[in-house]
Design an enzyme around this catalytic site. Structure first.
Site, short mmCIF file in Angstrom:
data_model
loop_
_atom_site.label_atom_id
_atom_site.label_comp_id
_atom_site.label_asym_id
_atom_site.label_seq_id
_atom_site.Cartn_x
_atom_site.Cartn_y
_atom_site.Cartn_z
N HIS A 198 11.10 16.13 -7.10
CA HIS A 198 9.91 15.27 -7.08
C HIS A 198 8.73 15.90 -7.83
CE1 HIS A 198 7.97 11.97 -4.37
NE2 HIS A 198 7.37 12.02 -5.53
N LYS A 211 14.40 11.47 -4.14
CA LYS A 211 13.81 12.70 -4.70
C LYS A 211 13.78 13.82 -3.66
CE LYS A 211 10.75 9.59 -7.27
NZ LYS A 211 10.34 8.52 -6.38
N TYR A 249 8.63 9.70 0.97
CA TYR A 249 8.14 8.37 1.35
C TYR A 249 8.54 8.01 2.79
CZ TYR A 249 7.83 7.84 -3.79
OH TYR A 249 7.57 8.02 -5.13
N ASP A 286 13.55 2.78 -6.29
CA ASP A 286 13.02 4.15 -6.44
C ASP A 286 12.35 4.60 -5.15
OD1 ASP A 286 12.19 6.44 -8.28
OD2 ASP A 286 10.30 5.84 -7.34
N1 LIG Z 1 7.43 10.50 -8.87
C1 LIG Z 1 6.22 10.42 -8.37
O1 LIG Z 1 5.55 11.45 -8.12
C2 LIG Z 1 5.62 9.07 -8.10
C3 LIG Z 1 4.24 8.96 -7.85
C4 LIG Z 1 3.70 7.69 -7.64
C5 LIG Z 1 4.53 6.57 -7.66
N2 LIG Z 1 5.88 6.72 -7.87
C6 LIG Z 1 6.79 5.53 -7.87
O2 LIG Z 1 6.22 4.51 -8.69
C7 LIG Z 1 6.14 3.30 -7.92
C8 LIG Z 1 5.01 2.42 -8.41
O3 LIG Z 1 3.80 3.12 -8.47
P1 LIG Z 1 2.47 2.67 -7.73
O4 LIG Z 1 2.80 1.91 -6.51
O5 LIG Z 1 1.64 3.91 -7.63
O6 LIG Z 1 1.72 1.77 -8.79
P2 LIG Z 1 1.96 0.50 -9.73
O7 LIG Z 1 3.34 0.00 -9.66
O8 LIG Z 1 1.38 0.90 -11.05
O9 LIG Z 1 0.94 -0.56 -9.12
C9 LIG Z 1 1.17 -1.19 -7.90
C10 LIG Z 1 0.01 -2.17 -7.70
O10 LIG Z 1 0.04 -3.18 -8.73
C11 LIG Z 1 0.05 -4.48 -8.12
N3 LIG Z 1 0.88 -5.34 -9.01
C12 LIG Z 1 2.22 -5.30 -9.16
N4 LIG Z 1 2.61 -6.19 -10.10
C13 LIG Z 1 1.50 -6.78 -10.56
C14 LIG Z 1 1.24 -7.79 -11.55
N5 LIG Z 1 2.23 -8.34 -12.27
N6 LIG Z 1 -0.06 -8.18 -11.73
C15 LIG Z 1 -1.07 -7.63 -11.01
N7 LIG Z 1 -0.90 -6.66 -10.07
C16 LIG Z 1 0.38 -6.26 -9.85
C17 LIG Z 1 0.64 -4.29 -6.75
O11 LIG Z 1 0.13 -5.26 -5.86
P3 LIG Z 1 1.12 -6.31 -5.10
O12 LIG Z 1 2.08 -5.47 -4.31
O13 LIG Z 1 0.20 -7.10 -4.26
O14 LIG Z 1 1.80 -7.10 -6.20
C18 LIG Z 1 0.12 -2.88 -6.38
O15 LIG Z 1 -1.18 -2.96 -5.84
C19 LIG Z 1 5.98 3.81 -6.49
O16 LIG Z 1 6.27 2.80 -5.55
C20 LIG Z 1 6.98 4.95 -6.48
O17 LIG Z 1 8.30 4.44 -6.34
C21 LIG Z 1 6.42 7.94 -8.11
#
Ligand SMILES: NC(=O)c1ccc[n+]([C@@H]2O[C@H](COP(=O)([O-])OP(=O)(O)OC[C@H]3O[C@@H](n4cnc5c(N)ncnc54)[C@H](OP(=O)(O)O)[C@@H]3O)[C@@H](O)[C@H]2O)c1
Length: 326
Positions: free
Chosen positions: A112, A81, A56, A51
């Protein structure tokens, strides 16, 4: 390698239930070595759903990683997106993304955000015909013509759309969005949006399924208790809950152990599902929305729109962000 559940989109395309979030927060800083290192590991671990987004600024890195992985392009489910500043030039936007990703098509192309904006950062209209620039219905019509009909995107969808804005979109859409990608996690379960999308045949993808690094979901007492009973991590509980709700999810992890763990889902009982559904209902301190953090400190707007324009409910804690315009 974990055998992943897939969801069938309204186009008939299969989408792997768990993807790898590619937002690493370093746009404009050039090739992202850390992203490339971790994505290589993710592909080895079995991730096939990636994704990303033009915002990005890492599509070229991802295109390179896919090429170097030795895995056939057709085995990936690749999402990107449409950037906010490209709502008035959808054809150019998708062509640029395909060029950077070095692929003839993406599996899913998402708007997006509902609000486009011009080069000064001023937001466009809100679907009521007000404001300059295309409305999101007009942008969607361009996505239907320039992305879906041309085959440049096998499926098209939206992101950050509320029921309010989906209703406006569906008044004019010829193609029903295949996906709505939204912030969704145990502190923002989005059950009403889920019911609406299910009725319309729109698949939900949870972004920030752990509440990013801002929310204490990994330490939440109910999630931790269920994880201990099941002998898995809190992250696995949050993802299993999402997928059992019929949503896909795109967690981000750069850690090899955690990225592998995030592909191993478990079966939660009805009681456990309800317990997680109710976390935010029973305890308002555990109900929030991360994206208010994206709001402008001075204006309180999220990428130029009020929460009302976005159709986001206001019954959540705003994490102390000053000046939010509800
Ligand atoms: N459409 C939109 O507007 C939008 C907005 C925001 C995000 N997104 C998408 O969603 C994706 C993910 O969202 P996000 O990065 O905001 O947040 P997330 O996936 O909810 O959280 C990421 C965090 O969780 C940690 N983590 C991952 N697996 C874990 C586990 N099993 N146990 C404990 N900690 C864990 C990661 O650290 P480590 O890396 O150290 O494991 C990182 O700090 C983004 O990369 C993007 O592709 C889309």
């Amino acid at each position: 390698m974990a055998k992943l559940h897939t969801f069938k989109l309204n186009t008939g395309t299969l989408m792997p239930s768990v993807g790898m979030g590619c937002w690493r927060g370093q746009p404009g800083l050039g090739p992202d070595k850390e992203l490339m290192r971790s994505l290589k590991l993710a592909i080895q671990a079995g991730y096939r759903h990636l994704d990303t987004a033009s915002m990005y600024q890492n599509e070229a890195d991802i295109g390179q990683i896919i090429k170097e992985s030795g895995v056939a392009r057709s085995d990936f489910f690749l999402t990107t997106k449409l950037g906010l500043s490209m709502h008035d030039n959808v054809e150019k936007a998708i062509d640029e993304s395909l060029d950077k990703l070095d692929t003839p098509y993406v599996d899913l192309y998402l708007m997006h955000w509902p609000q486009g904006r011009d080069s000064n950062g001023d937001a466009y209209g809100d679907g009521t015909g007000k404001g300059k620039g295309p409305t999101f219905q007009e942008t969607w019509a361009a996505m239907e013509e320039k992305c879906f009909k041309t085959g440049k995107a096998k499926a098209i969808g939206v992101s950050n759309f509320s029921v309010q804005n989906l209703e406006k979109l569906l008044q004019t859409a010829k193609v029903v969005p295949a996906v709505n990608q939204v912030e969704c996690h145990p502190y923002l379960p989005e059950l009403e949006l889920e019911a609406y999308c299910r009725e319309k045949g729109i698949h939900l993808t949870n972004y920030s399924p752990f509440g990013a690094s801002h929310l204490p979901i990994h330490a939440d007492k109910d999630i931790v208790a269920i994880a201990a009973e099941k002998n898995v991590s809190p992250g696995q509980v949050a993802l299993s809950w999402a997928v059992q709700h019929g949503h896909s999810a795109c967690p981000k992890s750069a850690n090899e152990k955690r990225m592998k763990e995030n592909l191993e889902l478990i079966k939660l009982s009805d009681v456990e599902m309800k317990r997680i559904d109710d976390i935010s209902k029973l305890d308002p301190t555990r109900r929030t929305r991360l994206n208010v953090l994206a709001c402008d400190e001075k204006t309180g707007l999220v990428f130029g729109w009020t929460l009302k324009q976005l159709g986001w409910d206001i019954g959540f804690k705003t994490l102390g962000v000053p000046g939010i315009v509800e």
